[in-house]
Write a protein that holds these residues in place. Structure first.
Motif, PDB file in Angstrom:
ATOM      1  N   SER B  52       0.831  -1.211   0.000  1.00 28.34           N
ATOM      2  CA  SER B  52       0.000   0.000   0.000  1.00 28.34           C
ATOM      3  C   SER B  52       0.861   1.254   0.000  1.00 28.34           C
ATOM      4  N   GLN B  94      -6.710   0.790  -0.351  1.00 25.91           N
ATOM      5  CA  GLN B  94      -7.090  -0.371   0.455  1.00 25.91           C
ATOM      6  C   GLN B  94      -8.256  -0.069   1.392  1.00 25.91           C
ATOM      7  N   ASP B 174      -6.047  -1.824  -4.778  1.00 19.66           N
ATOM      8  CA  ASP B 174      -5.355  -2.335  -3.584  1.00 19.66           C
ATOM      9  C   ASP B 174      -6.348  -3.142  -2.745  1.00 19.66           C
ATOM     10  N   GLU B 175      -6.202  -4.445  -2.789  1.00 23.51           N
ATOM     11  CA  GLU B 175      -7.104  -5.375  -2.086  1.00 23.51           C
ATOM     12  C   GLU B 175      -8.571  -5.007  -2.287  1.00 23.51           C
TER      13      GLU B 175
HETATM   14 MG   LIG Z   1      -1.965  -2.798   2.301  1.00 18.75          MG
END
Ligand SMILES: [Mg+2]
Ligand SMILES: Nc1ncnc2c1ncn2[C@@H]1O[C@H](COP(=O)(O)OP(=O)(O)O)[C@@H](O)[C@H]1O
Lengths: 321, 507
Positions: B52, B94, B174-175
């Motif tokens: 991240s 994220q 991100d995720e």
């Molecule tokens: Mg992360």
């Protein structure tokens, strides 16, 4: 579908209606259009600062300097017009520029130095109030023709009732405030900022610009309210509008705006001001009660509203689709 | 470092020699990354590897300490997410990065609302938002409702919709799938494949290994802020990916002799049992029985749900389904209070923030939990405190053996022992140890492992969470393997690290 977001506004409007009707039943002569219009006439300046305050509180901030800026505006206007003979056509725009600049500086300090708005505007409050006394420690009375005309002109409405020019200004400010809040990018960015500053930043919104704009706007509104207050009082004085910032905050909160930011409506603030006005009117009709009762009732209302908001947001948290 | 050669194409994005440190952490240490048009590139690494952070320095959320970024062959310096968007990088961070107080439609369009003469056209915005969600994400919701009304999964889809709506050259996710169900992930992948064909470059972060192999052509691995390498997904077996993420090459994983497997009771009487216990977004429902005097280990990558599982056993998080039953006493465990009363002790992962109190002495830290269970009104007499402190300092070999020493001046391993002593003092039936040996030296590690084994021999049950396969294999009677927030396997004694690693990698 009735949107839940309007619930707290509905409560505010309902409360105003109940108070007004209660007054009407209790006192003869209360139930008239003019009584409502007087609410606007007597609170025009409060309506104007409360619009700026609503924006500030929606971002999650606070502006404690507004009352002092009003006082400073009355003081500077009176001094320039009365003692230095400047024409109102120069003085009034100058006041608006100074007020905006004052707000801009506070906003910039809040944003770039990451200092609590509470502290920065508290400093601004002392500064502006103190500056009044640099100009004069006494009241400066205004007898300029333009100012007296603005103070005394009655705009007659059909049916024999009337309003003042200040009311027109206040209504225009409210309309402009509603438009900015709901139909411009600036307005929506203000709400986004109040929802989550971190998110607003990550969404690529101009956080710095928005935050500073909000305090500038509040400074502008305070100066404009100061101008209107000068019309109303026809004088400049360092003790004018003492504690008005707190009335403005109370109106905003009673109008349904969350102190934590992100949620609030100018329309609600409008009724928040009217509720304060109607309490004052009831107390003056009562005759025997001290005007401090206004403060007591407003204090109680504030408690109730904050509790109500708490309950509402707790319920929202458990109520996902 | 290995790279893929023979590429004639120009990378659209190239980051080289990137450094970023936060106070006390080197989050990125000479990291490189490149992204080609028309590819899905997975950025892999355990939690805290720096994924991240790499995304945030790229998109101007954080400034870069050192390093260069080129976009379409030109050097760029991006100072804010706004500039990143303008440069053609669209990002879903994220943390769900939306404003819960605004409507769904606004969250998609804010900053780019359709306008005429500066006036926002709400009707058009709502219509477009609805169309976008329906056509691209198969999501039919009322877009005029504020976002907070919807579940996290829907919020995540809205964030994705926002990113898709920005016409970009680079899309960063991100995720994005952490709280989506299988269908929603499928839908997202369909869109990603389509975008890929259109020539978009996609950076994809996930901790679900299956998803990596399903969607990405190329993988870059980070570990502890360091660049490990860039690989073709097709040429990187799962097990190798896992070993690179953890930081152990396979050939180094020789079998170590197992300590003290002998002498432990054979048939275990059960102590506590989880039946269908689960918590949405944390760990899928699982069954697990822990016997008296048994050491059960939880193995898996960081973020696979190990800590979450351990916390459920302590009642630290509220499960949303299933039950936790104690064999001896009737009733279930619902809160840490009940867990402590039932004889369960939890030694949390992060001793700095959750366990140790720096400015108290060793003695004070040791008696803390015992004092708490007695209630603060009934102070443990000083003489008794000294006795207990001395006893445990000796038993655990805490160094220096001075009960009046301030805990902050102890080494990490000794601090860990102090926390252990604190919980042992309450004589728990089940001791939950979350990463008890993280960040402590080899000697102290061995001592703690020895201690765990001897406690088990005395009849205490231990739930042991560790990232280090070596010690997992060494201390456990049973190993529970977790992957992607799911219990995937339970392995009995005589297991080698290879097998565990295989189970962690899966498929
Ligand atoms: Mg992360
Ligand atoms: N804003 C921050 N301040 C201090 N440390 C941070 C910050 N953001 C991340 N870190 C640290 O940097 C490291 C990398 O974190 P992160 O990039 O979030 O990892 P990942 O996304 O790979 O799980 C971690 O040790 C984390 O604690």
């Amino acid at each position: 579908m009735f949107k839940q977001k309007y619930l707290s506004i509905a409560v505010t409007v309902f409360l105003f209606a109940v108070m007004f009707l209660a007054g009407s039943f209790r006192y003869t002569g209360f139930f008239s259009l003019q009584v409502i219009l007087n609410l606007l006439i007597d609170n025009a300046f409060l309506l104007i600062v409360a619009v700026g305050m609503t924006f500030v509180i929606v971002t999650g901030g606070i502006d404690l300097s507004v009352g002092s800026v009003i006082a400073l505006t009355t003081m500077m206007s009176a001094s320039l017009v009365q003692e230095h003979g400047w024409p109102p056509a120069v003085v009034i725009p100058l006041m608006l520029v100074i007020g905006s600049l004052f707000g801009w500086v506070m906003g910039a300090i809040i944003h770039y130095f990451k200092i609590q708005p509470f502290i920065v505007t508290l400093a601004g409050m002392f500064l502006a109030r103190g500056l009044c006394y640099v100009i004069s420690i006494n009241t400066i009375t205004i007898d300029d023709a333009f100012y007296t005309k603005m103070a005394q002109t009655k705009i007659h409405l059909p049916g024999g009732s009337f309003i003042s020019i200040s009311v027109i200004i206040a209504l225009v400010v409210i309309a402009a405030g509603i438009y900015i809040a709901h139909y411009t990018r600036l307005g929506r960015n203000i709400y986004a900022l109040g929802g989550s500053e971190q998110s607003a930043l990550l969404m690529g919104l101009p956080v710095a610009r928005t935050k500073i704009a909000v305090y500038t706007l509040s400074g502008f509104c305070s100066a404009l309210a100061g101008v209107v207050f000068t019309f109303y009082m026809l004088s400049g004085y360092g003790l004018h509008a003492m504690g008005l910032e707190l009335d403005a905050i109370a109106s905003v909160v009673i109008g349904g705006t969350l102190l934590t930011g992100g949620v609030g409506y100018i329309f609600g603030t409008f009724f928040g001001v009217l509720i304060q006005g109607v309490i004052q009117t009831i107390i003056s009709f009562e005759g025997t009660l001290s005007s401090w009762w206004t403060k007591i009732v407003i204090g109680l209302l504030l408690f109730l509203f904050i509790l109500f908001q708490r309950v509402l947001s707790a319920r929202q948290a458990t109520q996902k689709l | 470092m290995s790279t893929v050669d023979g590429q004639e194409r120009e990378p659209i994005l190239q980051m080289s020699g990137i450094y970023k440190h936060f106070p006390g952490v080197k989050a990125l240490n000479n990291v490189s990354f490149r992204l080609f048009p028309g590819e899905v590139h997975a950025l892999m690494g355990e939690n805290g590897a720096g994924k991240s952070t790499l995304i945030k320095v790229l998109t101007g959320v954080y400034s870069i300490d050192q390093g260069a970024v080129t976009l379409s062959g030109r050097h760029v310096a991006i100072h804010s997410p706004l500039e990143a968007q303008a440069a053609g990088i669209s990002t879903v961070y994220q943390e769900v990065n939306l404003c819960p107080n605004l409507t769904v439609a606004e969250n998609i369009f804010i900053g780019r609302e359709p306008r005429r003469f500066g006036r926002i056209l709400w009707k058009e915005m709502n219509r477009k938002a609805e169309q976008l969600l329906r056509e691209r994400l198969q999501l039919g919701i009322d877009v005029t409702q504020p976002l907070y009304m919807y579940s996290v999964a829907i919020q995540q889809l809205v964030a994705i919709a926002r990113a898709l709506n920005i016409s970009a050259k680079v899309l960063i996710l991100d995720e994005p799938t952490s709280s989506l169900d299988r269908n929603e992930v499928e839908q997202l992948f369909k869109i990603m494949r389509k975008l890929k064909e259109d020539g978009l470059a996609i950076l994809f972060v996930t901790h679900f290994l299956d998803q990596v192999y399903e969607i990405s052509e190329r993988i870059t691995i980070l570990r502890n802020g360091e660049f490990v390498g860039e690989y073709e997904a097709a040429q990187l077996p799962r097990i190798e990916l896992v070993s690179k993420m953890i930081g152990k090459e396979l050939e180094l994983l020789g079998e170590l002799p197992k300590a003290g497997g002998e002498g432990r009771a054979e048939a275990k009487e059960s102590l506590i049992e989880a039946i269908g216990l689960g918590r949405k977004g944390a760990i899928e429902p699982f069954d697990l029985l822990i016997g008296k005097g048994e050491v059960v280990s939880l193995a898996g990558l960081l973020g696979s749900g190990r800590t979450e599982m351990a916390r459920l056993f302590f009642g630290a998080d509220r499960p949303d389904q299933g039950q936790l039953l104690l064999k001896d006493s009737p009733g279930a465990v619902h809160s840490p209070r009940q867990a402590i009363d039932a004889g369960i002790a939890f030694c949390p992962e992060n001793r700095k923030t959750e366990g140790i109190i720096d400015d108290l002495t060793v003695r004070e830290n040791i008696v803390l939990a015992m004092q708490a269970t007695r209630g603060w009104m009934r102070r443990i007499p000083r003489k008794k405190q000294d006795e207990l402190a001395d006893q445990y300092i000796k038993a655990l070999n805490i160094n220096p053996p001075n009960p009046e020493h301030l805990v902050k001046n102890l080494s990490g391993g000794n601090q860990q022992k102090v926390i252990l002593a604190r919980w042992l003092l309450t004589q728990p039936k089940l001791l939950i140890l979350d990463e008890p040996t993280r960040g402590i030296d080899v000697g102290a590690k061995a001592e703690i492992q020895k201690l765990v084994l001897s406690l088990a021999r005395q009849g205490m049950s231990v739930l042991f969470v560790s990232s280090e396969l070596e010690e997992v294999v060494r201390v456990s009677d049973r190993i529970v393997v977790l992957r992607d927030r799911k219990k995937v396997k339970e392995m009995q004694e005589d297991i080698g690290q290879q097998q565990v690693m295989q189970a962690i990698a899966g498929g």
